[in-house]
Design a protein around this motif. Structure first.
Motif: not given
Length: 296
Positions: A16-17, A45-49, A55-63
């Motif tokens: 995330a950082q 394990r969390l059952d949450v994405r 292809t453009r990179g990594v981003g966080l979901t709202e969760a």
């Protein structure tokens, strides 16, 4: 939901950082593939994405954003608590990561860090040479070295090393073909070796004499992004170079290069060591700051 361990959260926080599996893997000392598998297991394990991979990179979901905002302060508090234990040790130990442009690393940082490590054998230092401006926090750096005007206002900065001065130099062959400039404006008649920043912008040569300041957007057929290479290009007769005085002093002394416009080249405050404002500094950084201040 199966139990989530602190090391699982460390994996998520690194991703995330950095917003990059590759950078997070380097930070944690594992492969990007192993990190990807670890994150997938956490999400199962969390059952949450938590992370969106594109292809453009990594981003966080709202969760993922929500978890990052809640968990990161707690981990920072844990890090601070552990760092406070350094005050009970006779000798600081740990790792010190510093980011610096090539010229600063060579002219200022390396001589100082070598003496510092001899006095603090329990500390390991890593110097990452990068001419581009970086986000120190997301890059995992304890400190950086830059000219004062390029340092963000929310950073704490202290002088490191001596004042610096630039020099305009060219080969004897160059001055057989071109008259020596008397003022900066005469540079328009010379092929100059231009310097391009990592951002893509060209550096304007800066001069001052008697309170008169002149910035020159010089022209020339050769553009480089490294001062050592510029100096070599000047030695090879490619044009005039604008480099640190200390870099050119040996070549000027033995007449391989000729210096001009010396009376137009003032001294500058030099480089600054800068770091984020924190309540508790890591032990290795605090020791290095004390060392730098004592040597001024």
């Amino acid at each position: 939901m199966r139990r989530i361990r602190p090391q699982d959260l460390s994996v998520f926080l690194a991703i995330a950082q950095h917003r990059s599996f590759r950078k997070a893997a380097v930070d944690l000392g594992v492969t990007a593939s192993a990190l990807s598998h670890a994150l997938r297991a956490i999400e199962e394990r969390l059952d949450v994405r938590l992370v969106n991979r594109t292809t453009r990179g990594v981003g966080l979901t709202e969760a993922g954003e929500r978890l990052f905002e809640r968990v990161r302060p707690a981990f920072l508090d844990i890090d601070a608590a552990l760092e406070e234990l350094d005050t009970f040790r006779d000798q600081p130990f740990g790792k010190l990561r510093i980011n610096a442009p090539r010229a600063a690393a060579k002219l200022v940082l390396l001589p100082i860090i070598a003496r510092f490590l001899r006095e603090h054998p329990a500390i390991e230092a890593e110097i990452v040479v990068d001419d581009a401006l970086v986000d120190m926090v997301s890059g995992g750096f304890d400190a950086g070295v830059r000219f004062g005007e390029t340092i963000a206002a929310d950073m704490i900065a202290i002088p490191i090393g001596p004042r610096h001065r630039f020099a305009v130099v060219g080969s004897a062959d160059h001055f057989e073909r071109h008259a020596r400039p008397v003022t900066p404006h005469d540079l328009k008649d010379h092929p100059c070796i231009r310097y391009r920043f990592a951002s893509g912008a060209f550096y304007r040569w800066e001069f001052e004499r008697g309170g008169v300041e002149v910035d020159m957007d010089v022209q020339g057929p050769l553009t480089l992004g490294d001062q050592d290479t510029m100096l070599q290009a000047a030695l090879d007769g490619a044009g005039l170079a604008y480099v640190f005085e200390s870099q050119a002093s040996e070549a000027v002394a033995d007449a391989r290069l000729i210096r001009v416009l010396e009376d137009w080249c003032p001294y500058y405050p030099g480089f600054f060591l800068y770091y984020p404002s924190r309540r508790q500094l890591p032990g290795p950084l605090r020791a290095f700051l004390d060392f730098v201040k004592a040597k001024r």
